[in-house]
Design a protein around this motif. Structure first.
Motif, PDB file in Angstrom:
ATOM      1  N   CYS A  53       5.238  -8.040  15.058  1.00 45.40           N
ATOM      2  CA  CYS A  53       4.738  -9.082  16.152  1.00 45.40           C
ATOM      3  C   CYS A  53       3.613  -9.605  15.353  1.00 45.40           C
ATOM      4  CB  CYS A  53       4.577  -8.437  17.385  1.00 45.40           C
ATOM      5  SG  CYS A  53       6.115  -7.760  18.062  1.00 45.40           S
ATOM      6  N   ALA A  54       2.556  -8.738  14.943  1.00 47.24           N
ATOM      7  CA  ALA A  54       1.214  -9.368  14.339  1.00 47.24           C
ATOM      8  C   ALA A  54       1.602 -10.291  13.303  1.00 47.24           C
ATOM      9  CB  ALA A  54       0.612  -8.160  13.803  1.00 47.24           C
ATOM     10  N   LEU A  55       2.655 -10.088  12.393  1.00 47.79           N
ATOM     11  CA  LEU A  55       2.927 -11.087  11.377  1.00 47.79           C
ATOM     12  C   LEU A  55       3.491 -12.492  11.963  1.00 47.79           C
ATOM     13  CD1 LEU A  55       3.248 -11.440   8.445  1.00 47.79           C
ATOM     14  CD2 LEU A  55       5.564 -10.580   8.462  1.00 47.79           C
ATOM     15  N   ILE A  56       4.329 -12.498  12.864  1.00 45.65           N
ATOM     16  CA  ILE A  56       4.737 -13.650  13.537  1.00 45.65           C
ATOM     17  C   ILE A  56       3.529 -14.369  14.157  1.00 45.65           C
ATOM     18  CG2 ILE A  56       5.957 -14.683  15.394  1.00 45.65           C
ATOM     19  CD1 ILE A  56       7.949 -11.999  15.153  1.00 45.65           C
ATOM     20  N   ALA A  57       2.712 -13.666  14.851  1.00 43.55           N
ATOM     21  CA  ALA A  57       1.356 -14.339  15.394  1.00 43.55           C
ATOM     22  C   ALA A  57       0.460 -14.882  14.282  1.00 43.55           C
ATOM     23  CB  ALA A  57       0.578 -13.290  16.117  1.00 43.55           C
ATOM     24  N   ALA A  58       0.446 -14.369  13.184  1.00 46.30           N
ATOM     25  CA  ALA A  58      -0.366 -14.746  12.175  1.00 46.30           C
ATOM     26  C   ALA A  58       0.329 -16.284  11.358  1.00 46.30           C
ATOM     27  CB  ALA A  58      -0.174 -13.922  10.723  1.00 46.30           C
ATOM     28  N   SER A  86      -4.308 -13.121  18.257  1.00 39.86           N
ATOM     29  CA  SER A  86      -4.563 -14.020  17.308  1.00 39.86           C
ATOM     30  C   SER A  86      -4.881 -15.433  17.964  1.00 39.86           C
ATOM     31  CB  SER A  86      -3.156 -14.535  16.510  1.00 39.86           C
ATOM     32  OG  SER A  86      -3.027 -15.574  15.407  1.00 39.86           O
ATOM     33  N   GLU A  87      -4.609 -15.956  19.147  1.00 42.30           N
ATOM     34  CA  GLU A  87      -4.563 -17.273  19.588  1.00 42.30           C
ATOM     35  C   GLU A  87      -5.600 -17.323  20.610  1.00 42.30           C
ATOM     36  OE1 GLU A  87      -2.620 -20.013  18.468  1.00 42.30           O
ATOM     37  OE2 GLU A  87      -2.851 -18.558  16.636  1.00 42.30           O
ATOM     38  N   ASP A  88      -5.528 -16.306  21.434  1.00 42.31           N
ATOM     39  CA  ASP A  88      -6.524 -16.427  22.854  1.00 42.31           C
ATOM     40  C   ASP A  88      -6.757 -15.047  23.521  1.00 42.31           C
ATOM     41  OD1 ASP A  88      -7.429 -17.289  25.162  1.00 42.31           O
ATOM     42  OD2 ASP A  88      -5.608 -18.250  25.807  1.00 42.31           O
ATOM     43  N   GLN A  89      -7.850 -14.525  22.823  1.00 41.29           N
ATOM     44  CA  GLN A  89      -8.215 -13.089  23.388  1.00 41.29           C
ATOM     45  C   GLN A  89      -8.658 -13.236  24.868  1.00 41.29           C
ATOM     46  OE1 GLN A  89     -10.690 -10.861  20.558  1.00 41.29           O
ATOM     47  NE2 GLN A  89      -9.337 -11.483  18.639  1.00 41.29           N
ATOM     48  N   PRO A  94      -0.610 -20.522  13.457  1.00 38.81           N
ATOM     49  CA  PRO A  94      -1.411 -21.906  13.269  1.00 38.81           C
ATOM     50  C   PRO A  94      -0.777 -22.992  12.685  1.00 38.81           C
ATOM     51  CG  PRO A  94      -2.773 -19.982  12.822  1.00 38.81           C
ATOM     52  CD  PRO A  94      -1.404 -19.416  13.141  1.00 38.81           C
ATOM     53  N   ASN A  95       0.265 -22.598  11.707  1.00 39.48           N
ATOM     54  CA  ASN A  95       1.199 -23.476  11.053  1.00 39.48           C
ATOM     55  C   ASN A  95       2.400 -22.981  10.437  1.00 39.48           C
ATOM     56  OD1 ASN A  95       2.125 -25.550   9.245  1.00 39.48           O
ATOM     57  ND2 ASN A  95       0.165 -25.995   8.241  1.00 39.48           N
ATOM     58  N   PRO A  96       3.285 -22.912  11.597  1.00 42.72           N
ATOM     59  CA  PRO A  96       4.528 -22.081  11.262  1.00 42.72           C
ATOM     60  C   PRO A  96       5.466 -22.844  10.240  1.00 42.72           C
ATOM     61  CG  PRO A  96       4.754 -23.273  13.085  1.00 42.72           C
ATOM     62  CD  PRO A  96       3.055 -23.374  12.795  1.00 42.72           C
ATOM     63  N   LEU A  97       5.168 -24.097   9.869  1.00 47.79           N
ATOM     64  CA  LEU A  97       5.863 -25.037   8.904  1.00 47.79           C
ATOM     65  C   LEU A  97       5.398 -24.490   7.656  1.00 47.79           C
ATOM     66  CD1 LEU A  97       6.498 -28.026  10.723  1.00 47.79           C
ATOM     67  CD2 LEU A  97       7.875 -26.274  10.730  1.00 47.79           C
ATOM     68  N   LYS A  98       3.998 -24.228   7.414  1.00 46.25           N
ATOM     69  CA  LYS A  98       3.806 -23.674   6.099  1.00 46.25           C
ATOM     70  C   LYS A  98       3.606 -22.237   6.013  1.00 46.25           C
ATOM     71  CE  LYS A  98      -0.845 -23.762   3.579  1.00 46.25           C
ATOM     72  NZ  LYS A  98      -2.265 -24.371   3.748  1.00 46.25           N
TER      73      LYS A  98
END
Length: 243
Positions: free
Chosen positions: A184-189, A74-77, A192-196
């Motif tokens: 784990c994939a859902l958490i990673a998704a 998700s963040e840094d391949q 970018p904005n865990p408050l939203k």
């Protein structure tokens, strides 16, 4: 002027000495609190809300083996390949932003870890400069294993929720080691904005992002253990496949 020069020199020496010492210490000591945690607590009190701070440090070995793979997807391949800065991602983000498209960032997991542990949120040039400085330090003094461990323990994953252990308990009712690949994939998704975005009550968009991340996880290397060498030439496509 001599006195001023001495003061400046001592300030510079104190800054470099204290920051290097802090980075060395946190190579071995768990990170129990970060500046962002205190900032969020202050914001909650200012808004008249009850203070929520759920965080539990767990070693990387006590997390699901899918979690580091998910955040890399998700963040840094290129996390295992670069030395703190992914210049390809930075260039692509700059081109996209210049064309007026959706604003993209080029921050690596190393940069996010440096920001989370040592700095405050913001986009000023001073903070970005300090972020680059601390990124260089942790890349020099920490292993990739340690950077990932600190990242997954300190990243904000929801309102008042920090780290994999906390989000696994609050949103899935289980230990970090028991998270499924899709979880784990859902958490990673959400990162970018865990408050939203929420991994507890995901929207249709989050479920779509989860599927995209799971697809990318097929081509991300299984995360190496501490002390284990990573050789990108040992498998097809230049990466290990997730086992």
């Amino acid at each position: 002027m001599r006195l001023f020069g001495k003061i400046v020199r001592w300030v510079v020496v104190a800054f470099f000495g204290s920051t290097i010492l802090a980075v060395v210490a946190l190579r071995f000591i768990p990170v129990y609190f970060t500046p962002l945690m205190f900032i969020r607590c202050a914001e909650q009190m200012a808004d008249g809300e009850s203070v929520k701070l759920h965080h539990k440090w767990v070693p990387l070995e006590d997390m699901s083996r899918h979690m580091p793979v998910a955040v890399m997807a998700s963040e840094d391949q290129r996390f295992l390949l670069h030395h703190g800065f992914d210049y390809e991602a930075i260039e692509k983000a700059a081109v996209s932003n210049m064309k007026g498209g959706k604003v993209r960032g080029g921050s690596t997991i190393s940069q996010q870890t440096a920001k989370n542990v040592f700095l405050w949120p913001g986009r000023s040039w001073v903070r970005k400069g300090l972020e680059a400085y601390f990124t260089v330090l942790i890349e020099l003094m920490w292993s990739k294993h340690r950077i990932m461990e600190v990242y997954l323990n300190s990243i904000e994953m929801g309102p008042g929720i920090y780290g994999v252990a906390a989000v696994a308990h609050d949103n899935f009712g289980k230990d970090a080691a028991d998270l499924f690949r899709s979880e784990c994939a859902l958490i990673a998704a959400t990162l970018p904005n865990p408050l939203k975005f929420s991994s507890k009550t995901p929207s249709a968009y989050m479920l779509k992002r989860r599927r995209q991340i799971e697809a990318q996880m097929r081509f991300i290397p299984s995360f190496p253990k501490e002390g284990e060498d990573y050789d990108p030439k040992t498998s097809a496509g230049g990466v290990y496949r997730n086992r």
